[in-house]
Enzyme design. Structure first.
Site, PDB file in Angstrom:
ATOM      1  N   ASP A   1       8.672 113.729 -21.893  1.00 51.29           N
ATOM      2  CA  ASP A   1       8.064 112.496 -21.532  1.00 51.29           C
ATOM      3  C   ASP A   1       6.508 112.457 -21.785  1.00 51.29           C
ATOM      4  OD1 ASP A   1      10.501 111.657 -20.115  1.00 51.29           O
ATOM      5  OD2 ASP A   1       9.950 112.662 -18.319  1.00 51.29           O
TER       6      ASP A   1
ATOM      7  N   LYS B   1      14.412 115.522 -11.842  1.00 52.95           N
ATOM      8  CA  LYS B   1      13.557 116.235 -12.887  1.00 52.95           C
ATOM      9  C   LYS B   1      12.981 117.552 -12.426  1.00 52.95           C
ATOM     10  CE  LYS B   1      12.372 112.231 -15.522  1.00 52.95           C
ATOM     11  NZ  LYS B   1      11.213 111.354 -16.366  1.00 52.95           N
TER      12      LYS B   1
END
Ligand code: ATR
Length: 281
Positions: free
Chosen positions: A103, A67
């Site tokens: 997220d 990420k």
């Protein structure tokens, strides 16, 4: 028309539910698209990413451990992804990659109703997941104090520092060791660490009894197992609990919206909320 291709990249991906989630939505919305797993090993990351850039993928999700590593390869970043310092969703437009982070929105969704009453939070962990959660917590309208507790205190300090102190929220840090001597109630307790996952049957990092009042919400980002020992203990205390499953589904929906402009139909969300626990337990 040609079928649109989407994917998840990460390592390992054996247990990823993302294909199940997105393919269900493509099916329910009758979209000519498919979502697949593309496992990339950390050693081959750069080479594989460069070849992915030439592929026909319309978009993809990025998961552990890439990420942050993906950042140098994107052509633009949303303001949120930039602040969080991590990308979990990429939209490809004419070979250019636009990076987003969904997220934090996934984290927010199941607690949206209660957020306005939350003034204090004990945040366990200071890794990648904690960054997105901290970003979301700072959007809570009434949030006043956040205590970041991490095994490695320096990492908690670094996290705090990267978010600055430009607002009315007081962020403090503490090591897990120091936390043992503390007993103080918080409106919200969030576990962002991996402690409690299936292969980590270890005791939770805290005893929720020491950090709760009668209305405390205990939120564990883990969804496998569905009920960590931390959540079990919180339930025994009669506290409201949230596991990581809604976050998993809603971060996926937000990515889906970025790619297609469409939300998941309510029956798709219901199907996933019913079906995923069966696949996990
Ligand atoms: P993620 O992206 O999932 O957040 P990460 O960036 O590797 O993963 O962060 C993992 C977090 O879990 C960290 O806060 C880590 O604590 P350290 O910063 O001290 O490493 C925490 N963590 C992992 N295993 C732990 C354990 N056994 N005890 C306490 N904390 C743990």
């Amino acid at each position: 028309m040609e079928q649109k291709r989407f994917a998840i990249i990460g390592f390992p991906l054996k247990h990823s539910f993302s294909p199940f989630i997105h393919n269900r939505a493509f099916h329910d919305l009758k979209l000519n698209a498919r979502y697949e797993k593309i496992e990339i090993t950390p050693q081959n990351f750069e080479k594989d990413i460069l070849s992915l850039k030439k592929s026909s993928l319309a978009g993809f999700n990025v998961t552990i451990p890439f990420k942050e590593k993906i950042l140098p390869f994107v052509d633009s970043l949303s303001a949120e992804a930039q602040k969080i310092g991590a990308v979990n969703t990429i939209k490809a437009v004419e070979g250019r990659w636009h990076g987003f982070n969904t997220d934090w929105l996934g984290f927010l969704k199941p607690i949206e109703q209660e957020a306005e009453h939350i003034k204090s939070c004990l945040l366990l962990g200071a890794g990648g997941a904690a960054r997105g959660v901290l970003f979301a917590l700072l959007q809570f309208p009434a949030i006043q104090t956040i205590l970041i507790a991490n095994r490695t205190k320096q990492r908690a300090n670094d996290l705090k520092k990267s978010f600055g102190f430009n607002r009315s929220t007081q962020i403090s840090t503490i090591s897990l060791k120091e936390l043992e001597a503390l007993a103080k109630p918080f409106d919200l307790i969030v576990n962002t660490t991996s402690v409690g996952m299936t292969d980590h049957q270890a005791d939770p990092l805290i005893n929720p009894e020491h950090f709760a009042h009668s209305n405390t919400i205990v939120y564990d980002l883990i969804y496998n197992p569905l009920k960590t020992i931390l959540l079990q203990q919180a339930e025994v205390l009669g506290l409201k609990t949230i596991n990581g499953l809604p976050m998993l589904i809603f971060q996926a929906e937000e990515a889906f919206k970025i790619w297609t402009g469409l939300s998941y139909p309510p029956q798709t969300i219901q199907f996933l909320l019913d079906e995923l626990p069966r696949k996990i337990s």
